[in-house]
Design an enzyme around this catalytic site. Structure first.
Site, PDB file in Angstrom:
ATOM      1  NE  ARG A   1      27.405 -22.471  30.629  1.00  0.00           N
ATOM      2  CZ  ARG A   1      27.031 -23.622  30.790  1.00  0.00           C
ATOM      3  NH1 ARG A   1      25.555 -23.786  30.819  1.00  0.00           N
ATOM      4  NH2 ARG A   1      27.889 -24.737  31.047  1.00  0.00           N
TER       5      ARG A   1
ATOM      6  CG  HIS B   1      30.949 -16.676  33.436  1.00  0.00           C
ATOM      7  ND1 HIS B   1      29.982 -17.445  33.063  1.00  0.00           N
ATOM      8  CD2 HIS B   1      32.071 -17.582  33.649  1.00  0.00           C
ATOM      9  CE1 HIS B   1      30.228 -18.609  32.834  1.00  0.00           C
ATOM     10  NE2 HIS B   1      31.495 -18.743  33.473  1.00  0.00           N
TER      11      HIS B   1
ATOM     12  CG  HIS C   1      30.465 -27.225  35.226  1.00  0.00           C
ATOM     13  ND1 HIS C   1      30.913 -26.914  36.641  1.00  0.00           N
ATOM     14  CD2 HIS C   1      30.199 -26.131  34.608  1.00  0.00           C
ATOM     15  CE1 HIS C   1      30.919 -25.599  36.489  1.00  0.00           C
ATOM     16  NE2 HIS C   1      30.812 -24.888  35.416  1.00  0.00           N
TER      17      HIS C   1
END
Length: 306
Positions: free
Chosen positions: A161, A252, A278
């Protein structure tokens, strides 16, 4: 302004503290939860025309939930946003019901509105490479160009990120073969560092005019402070306009591209989940849908309808 009862307000704050301490929720998530649940509690107070203590909150009915959702939709809120708000309310009620000993069926059985999930919009591999080349051309300061290339290469090559890339410090350089990344909610993961990212950061460090202490931010703004995400977003916006790429070609999108290109190369979905950080495999499975969508486009072109 509708006043929420002191008991309900205290319960909400206790739950939010629980989310921070035990669930590892990020401050952004906690802020969103606070806003969503506060709005719900304010509506119920006004809807019932009296302060809603914990006993009253335990008696919420299906009709009450429908009234809240109808009111929210009446403000123009989209189905996706309402589903997010409902999820926050359910999480709060799940915790509150266990604490206070009541049955939360009316709240937990409320169905979220259906909406079309947005698929990630990754770039083709050639487009990703072209974008990095174009990013390098956006500044007349060689060290700034090298910095921007290093950041974008980390996004694509390591699936970081932008906040994670900009959180790196001088102590992380030169980049090792693997990085320990602290992501959302304080969750740690180990990320392999591709050679291209190591080289890009090395090139930047050779040109960076600022001293690189162990605790100092690795990526610096022009005046020496920490680099802000907006700077990378702007440079990518200029680069994609030059290349004629869509507005979805964002920082992103480079992370999405990392995942999709790994999947294309035969990467295991569970491994990709770990690399991206995740919490849920279902989030990573969105990339499978992207791949399926691309295959269907090829199929449609190869087999035109009569």
């Amino acid at each position: 302004m509708t006043l929420i009862s002191a008991a309900a307000r205290d319960a909400l704050q206790t739950w939010l503290s629980h989310q921070r301490a035990l669930k590892g929720a990020s401050e952004n998530t906690v802020t969103a939860y606070q806003g969503d649940v506060s709005e719900f509690l304010a509506f119920i107070t006004e809807h019932k025309a009296e302060p809603q203590g914990l006993r009253a909150l335990a008696r919420i009915t299906v009709t009450d939930m429908r009234a809240w959702m109808a009111q929210a939709r009446g403000t123009g809120i989209g189905a996706r946003s309402l589903a997010r708000k409902l999820s926050a309310v359910k999480a709060f009620y799940r915790w509150l019901s266990e604490r206070e000993g009541f049955e939360p069926t009316a709240v937990l059985s409320t169905r979220a509105p259906k909406f079309q999930k947005k698929l990630p919009r990754p770039l083709a591999e050639d487009a990703a490479r072209d974008l990095i080349d174009a990013v390098e051309m956006q500044s007349d300061k060689p060290w700034v160009s090298a910095r921007d290339v290093a950041v974008v290469t980390l996004l694509w090559g390591c699936g970081l990120r932008i906040s994670e890339a900009l959180a790196l410090t001088g102590g992380d350089a030169p980049l090792p073969d693997v990085l320990r990344i602290v992501g959302k909610g304080g969750k740690e993961r180990i990320v392999p560092v591709v050679a291209a990212a190591q080289t890009a950061v090395d090139d930047y460090l050779k040109l960076c005019p600022y001293p690189m202490g162990e605790q100092a931010p690795l990526f610096r703004a022009v005046r020496g402070g920490p680099l802000a995400p907006g700077a990378i977003q702007k440079v990518m916006a200029r680069a994609r306009m030059q290349l004629g790429l869509p507005a979805t070609a964002t920082p992103h999108a480079m992370r999405h591209s990392f995942a999709t290109h790994l999947l294309d190369a035969g990467g295991d979905l569970r491994a990709i989940q770990e690399l991206l950080g995740h919490a849920s495999l279902s989030t990573t499975q969105a990339y499978t849908a992207v791949d399926t969508a691309r295959l269907m486009e090829v199929y449609e072109r190869a087999h035109p309808k009569a």
